[in-house]
Every structure is written in C-alpha cells, then in structure tokens.
Design a protein around this motif. Structure first.
Motif, PDB file in Angstrom:
ATOM      1  N   ALA A  35       0.828  -1.211   0.000  1.00 21.55           N
ATOM      2  CA  ALA A  35       0.000   0.000   0.000  1.00 21.55           C
ATOM      3  C   ALA A  35       0.860   1.257   0.000  1.00 21.55           C
ATOM      4  CB  ALA A  35      -0.930  -0.012   1.214  1.00 21.55           C
ATOM      5  N   GLU A  36       1.994   1.217   0.702  1.00 22.98           N
ATOM      6  CA  GLU A  36       2.861   2.399   0.776  1.00 22.98           C
ATOM      7  C   GLU A  36       3.318   2.851  -0.600  1.00 22.98           C
ATOM      8  OE1 GLU A  36       7.137   3.898   2.643  1.00 22.98           O
ATOM      9  OE2 GLU A  36       6.617   1.772   2.656  1.00 22.98           O
ATOM     10  N   LYS A  76      -4.694  -1.965   1.754  1.00 17.50           N
ATOM     11  CA  LYS A  76      -4.694  -1.754   3.210  1.00 17.50           C
ATOM     12  C   LYS A  76      -5.843  -0.819   3.571  1.00 17.50           C
ATOM     13  CE  LYS A  76      -1.582  -0.335   6.973  1.00 17.50           C
ATOM     14  NZ  LYS A  76      -0.247   0.234   7.278  1.00 17.50           N
ATOM     15  N   TYR A 101      -5.520   2.309   6.090  1.00 12.60           N
ATOM     16  CA  TYR A 101      -4.379   3.196   5.850  1.00 12.60           C
ATOM     17  C   TYR A 101      -4.843   4.640   6.095  1.00 12.60           C
ATOM     18  CZ  TYR A 101       0.127   4.273   3.582  1.00 12.60           C
ATOM     19  OH  TYR A 101       1.407   4.675   3.310  1.00 12.60           O
TER      20      TYR A 101
END
Length: 267
Positions: free
Chosen positions: A186-187, A216, A219
């Motif tokens: 996700a990052e 995610k 997040y």
C-alpha cells in the motif's frame, strides 16, 4: 477548498520524509537474489542502510549517492527505488520521483514473479526427493522381508527410521505455506499518489490512493488524502463515503476535514 488541500499536503509530506525499519528489512529479505555474489549483496545492503540514515537525517545528497551504489549492485531492488523516489520528492524533483516510484512498483512485481518461479522450482525438487525417499523406504522394507541376521535387522531398522524421518521432513517442507510476498504494498501506491498530486495529476492520484486502500483498508493517510481530494473536487458525498469506510476500519480521520465534509453534505 484551501483547508482540504492543506490536509493532503501535510499528510503527503509526513509520509514522504520518514523511512521505517520494515522498509530496510524488506530490502534485505526480498532482494538478496538480485545480486551476483554475497559480497555484492552485503555492499548493497550496507549502502541501503547508509541511505536510510542519511535520508532520515535529511542529507539527501548522501542518500542519493548511497542509493546509486545500492542500485548498481541491485538494479531491481524495489525498496531502493522507492527510497530514491522519496529522496527526489524531498528536493522537489517530482518528475524524477515519478520515474523512480514507477520503477519501484514494476521491479516489485518482477521480483514477485521471480519468487513464484523459485517457489515452484523448490516444490518440484522437494517432490523429486520425496519420491526418492519413498523408493529408499520400499527397498529397506523389501530387505526386512527377507531372512537377515539380528545385526543386519538392527541396521536396517535404524536406516528405515532415518528414511521415514527424512520423508516426514520433506512432507513438512512441501506443505508449508509459500513465503512469496503479496502484491505491491500500500505504501508504494500511496507515495505514487503523493507524487502525482504534486504534478497536478489529481485524477491519477485519486486512483493510486484508492489502490492503496484496496491493499490496506485501514491506511489513515490514504483515506484522509482521498477524502480531501474528493472534498476539494466538490464531491463531498464521495468524501463522506471514504471517511465512513475508513472509520469502519478503525481509522482516525482528520476532524477538521470530517467536519467540513459533513457541513457540505447537509441538505
């Protein structure tokens, strides 16, 4: 609309200027196979560590230099590409940051594909060894079925026990879950969205934030940025939908943003 855009900018900046230990750990575990020798692997990892330290200390010149060394050894190190993208973002070279974050995602996918090939090869080899072990056990049992001395029987029984233990260990390895990494983290999607936002490609940034939330759902920064963009685009209902979904996942939404969105959706 200005408060919403400030929310987006502050969230993006906070994430762009921090590199956490898991990133370094992933570089060590995922990309060791991208080098030609153990010595090169150690050199790449040492440079990556130095780059992380320099980046967190805001020494972006040194971070770029160390990442160049790391990538010379490991050109497919996705985490090194991501950190280089963050370094370029920090010095406001957004076009170059975009190239690097795209490389980070493509090399991560390539690494995952290679890991799948290695895992399949590993399982094929384990199954071959399992068949060979079965054959050895069959031969020992055949020997035991014939008249043998007590000493020969003792030796055969010991061999049989060892062979069965080896077979059980092979079974354990064959049926243990594979250690293949999941899809792009996700990052990566979130930071990609940050870069696109700086390049004024808002629609593309929205797509990346949504992708980050698929990977995610809890997040916080992705949810806040996405809701803020919808609010700024004058579609508060979509912003509220993002906020509600995020809160259902336990995410703490920016209270000022939530208040503004709730005001905007009032009849």
């Amino acid at each position: 609309m200005r408060p919403a855009m400030l929310v987006v900018a502050s969230a993006a900046l906070a994430v762009a200027l921090v590199v956490t230990p898991p990133l370094r750990a992933q570089a060590e575990e995922t990309h060791a196979g991208n080098v030609e020798s153990p010595q090169a692997a150690r050199a790449a990892l040492a440079s990556f560590d130095k780059a992380v330290k320099a980046f967190n200390g805001k020494d972006y010149e040194k971070a770029r230099k160390e990442l160049g060394i790391c990538l010379s050894h490991q050109p497919n190190n996705s985490d090194a590409h991501l950190l280089l993208a963050k370094t370029l973002y920090a010095v406001k070279d957004y076009a170059a940051a975009l190239t690097e974050v795209e490389l980070a995602k493509s090399t991560f996918d390539a690494g995952q594909a290679q890991a799948q090939v290695r895992e399949e090869s590993r399982r094929i080899e384990l199954q071959r060894r399992r068949r060979a072990q079965d054959e050895q056990i069959r031969e020992i049992n055949m020997s035991l079925s014939r008249p043998v001395s007590d000493e020969e029987r003792r030796l055969l029984m010991a061999s049989l026990s060892q062979a069965e233990q080896a077979r059980d260990e092979l079974d354990r390895q064959i049926f243990q879950p594979p250690t293949i990494p999941g899809g792009v983290p996700a990052e990566y999607h979130f930071f990609h969205g940050n870069v696109l936002l700086r390049l004024q490609r808002v629609d593309d940034a929205v797509a990346q934030y949504r992708e980050a939330l698929k990977v995610k759902p809890n997040y916080p920064d992705a949810a806040n940025n996405l809701a803020a963009l919808y609010f700024a685009a004058k579609v508060p209902k979509l912003a509220l939908e993002v906020i509600e979904q995020a809160e259902a996942q336990g995410v703490k939404v920016n209270p000022e943003l939530k208040k503004a969105v709730l005001e905007a959706v009032k009849p």
